[in-house]
Write a protein that holds these residues in place. Sequence first.
Motif, short mmCIF file in Angstrom:
data_model
loop_
_atom_site.label_atom_id
_atom_site.label_comp_id
_atom_site.label_asym_id
_atom_site.label_seq_id
_atom_site.Cartn_x
_atom_site.Cartn_y
_atom_site.Cartn_z
N LYS A 157 -3.67 20.23 -85.50
CA LYS A 157 -2.69 20.23 -84.18
C LYS A 157 -2.55 21.89 -84.08
N GLU A 158 -2.32 22.56 -84.91
CA GLU A 158 -2.01 23.94 -84.56
C GLU A 158 -3.27 24.67 -84.03
N LYS A 159 -4.34 24.28 -84.58
CA LYS A 159 -5.59 24.88 -84.02
C LYS A 159 -5.84 24.59 -82.13
N ARG A 186 -17.33 21.55 -73.15
CA ARG A 186 -17.14 20.30 -73.57
C ARG A 186 -16.24 20.05 -75.18
N ARG A 187 -15.79 18.70 -75.14
CA ARG A 187 -14.99 18.36 -76.41
C ARG A 187 -15.73 18.89 -77.64
N GLN A 188 -17.04 18.77 -77.79
CA GLN A 188 -18.01 19.33 -78.83
C GLN A 188 -17.80 20.57 -79.03
N GLU A 199 -13.76 13.76 -82.52
CA GLU A 199 -12.55 13.03 -82.83
C GLU A 199 -11.39 13.11 -82.99
N THR A 200 -11.23 14.23 -83.82
CA THR A 200 -10.00 15.18 -84.13
C THR A 200 -9.32 15.87 -83.00
N VAL A 201 -10.23 16.60 -82.36
CA VAL A 201 -9.87 17.26 -80.94
C VAL A 201 -9.18 16.03 -79.94
N SER A 202 -10.14 14.95 -79.78
CA SER A 202 -9.85 14.14 -78.88
C SER A 202 -8.25 13.55 -79.09
N LEU A 205 -5.30 15.87 -78.60
CA LEU A 205 -4.98 16.08 -77.14
C LEU A 205 -4.32 14.86 -76.86
N ALA A 206 -4.74 13.70 -77.36
CA ALA A 206 -3.98 12.24 -76.93
C ALA A 206 -2.57 12.39 -77.40
N GLU A 207 -2.37 13.08 -78.47
CA GLU A 207 -1.14 12.87 -79.10
C GLU A 207 -0.07 13.86 -78.43
N LEU A 208 -0.65 15.18 -78.05
CA LEU A 208 0.07 16.10 -77.17
C LEU A 208 0.76 15.32 -75.93
#
Lengths: 248, 248
Positions: A157-159, A186-188, A199-202, A205-208
């Motif tokens: 999250k911090e990243k 891109r997300r990648q 997946e973690t990035v996605s 972002l979804a959580e924020l």
Amino acid sequence: MEFTSAKVSCPECRLADLCLPYGLHINEVKQLAGIIKNKRPLAPDEYLYLQGDECQSLYVVKSGSFRSFIAHIDGSEQTMGFYLPGELMGLDSFQYGRFTCSSIALETGSVCDIPLSRLNELCSKIPGLQIQMMRILGKEIADDHEKIVLLGHRSAKEKIVTFLLMLSQRYGALGFSTTEFNLSMRRQDIANFLGLTIETVSRQLAELSKQGIITVKQRGIQINDLNLLKAIIEHCATQSLVAESVLS
Amino acid sequence: MEFTSAKVSCPECRLADLCLPYGLHINEVKQLAGIIKNKRPLAPDEYLYLQGDECQSLYVVKSGSFRSFIAHIDGSEQTMGFYLPGELMGLDSFQYGRFTCSSIALETGSVCDIPLSRLNELCSKIPGLQIQMMRILGKEIADDHEKIVLLGHRSAKEKIVTFLLMLSQRYGALGFSTTEFNLSMRRQDIANFLGLTIETVSRQLAELSKQGIITVKQRGIQINDLNLLKAIIEHCATQSLVAESVLS
DNA sequence: CGTAGTTTTGATGTCAGTCAAAATGTGTGG
DNA sequence: CCACACATTTTGACTGACATCAAAACTACG
């Protein structure tokens, strides 16, 4: 990202104060402009230079954005950084005269080509340019240190939050909105840059987004509460100038 | 780590070829030596400089070893690097003229103090020194990039192995054994540097030891099979000069 | 010795990675 | 303009590497 015409020369360039000419006298800027070659626009996914190539020029982003990365023999790669207008690429080559990264255009863009041999000549003639080069190298080192801290000691999250704030700040310096911008990568690329998976990035972002702190529409990012976003990483701020009173 | 007397000047210093004088003519080296101030020895845990301090000098390790780190307002810190004899500290300050890290002696040691104002003067007089400064800054950037890759994309085991190999190589460059050396830093420092916990560092070292690849006696490290150690991280090697044929 | 600091070892928990599939977006040719 | 193929992103279920918590073993130094 469109910003300044590919043909504009340093004295008229809106990026001048963020770039090499910063702090120079007008006639010195003109000398600098004299050695710069404008390169034809680069298409998306076109390489600017390849890892291992002899470095004969430094490049400043004029428009568009770029991604630099290191490739490994097993085929994997590590994204080292993203470059926005006004930012200098190629400093990693100074040790042996060869690029240690490859650089690739994320979108249509253009760069200023600064031949190293002529830059060196000019540096010995213009002390202010020499000093500016040192400052830029110092900034590169300081920025890299930030990345080291980011990758070594921060949660996913911090990243992500730090990544968004870094972009926000850089867009702001260019005169764009600090709260609304489009990601050119891109997300990648983001995931790889931060040492995460897509997946973690996605998910982060979804959580924020669910918390209402940001709004994500594909590549479009809108920061709804900048302070809340900063609060997530506030404890990470460096002690910096308060250090004296604490440690001595 | 004892290496060269604290009083020795550049022309006689065994470290000269790893340090600023590299590539200079003898009379240029003498000019450089003229501006260097030798500092009294530092005791273990003594600060060389503090994060936020104005940077008036660069420092080269003459003997002993140092640790640089960034402190955060929540009290946590991130170890940025370890410095062995011949290595230059303080380059992170070039952007704003203030140190972004603190530097602390890991053991009794000494440094050469190179006043920045006089170094700048000398750089404009001696082109070779200017070039050497650029090379050193380039090396700093390239080394930081290695750290970024290490922290972003490597497992705990790969981090530890890379750490050991980095030290092995640097000791080798100094003329010491590449397979037997003492760690001057605590496990805590290694862990923090690599973005791990001390428990993980301890367990990984224990495992390598159990496999017979290394022998660990407290701070003492003996590498029994250098090739086996390198094999653990071989796939991480950068594509570098083979890049052309693959990508073009 | 005795105390404090450091390192090792063991048991348990959790965050982010992995695998898999669905959803969405992008480009191309008819 | 639509249909199809392909790339990218999102979502879900499960797994595993490393962190955390706790305590023992070792070291150093007065």
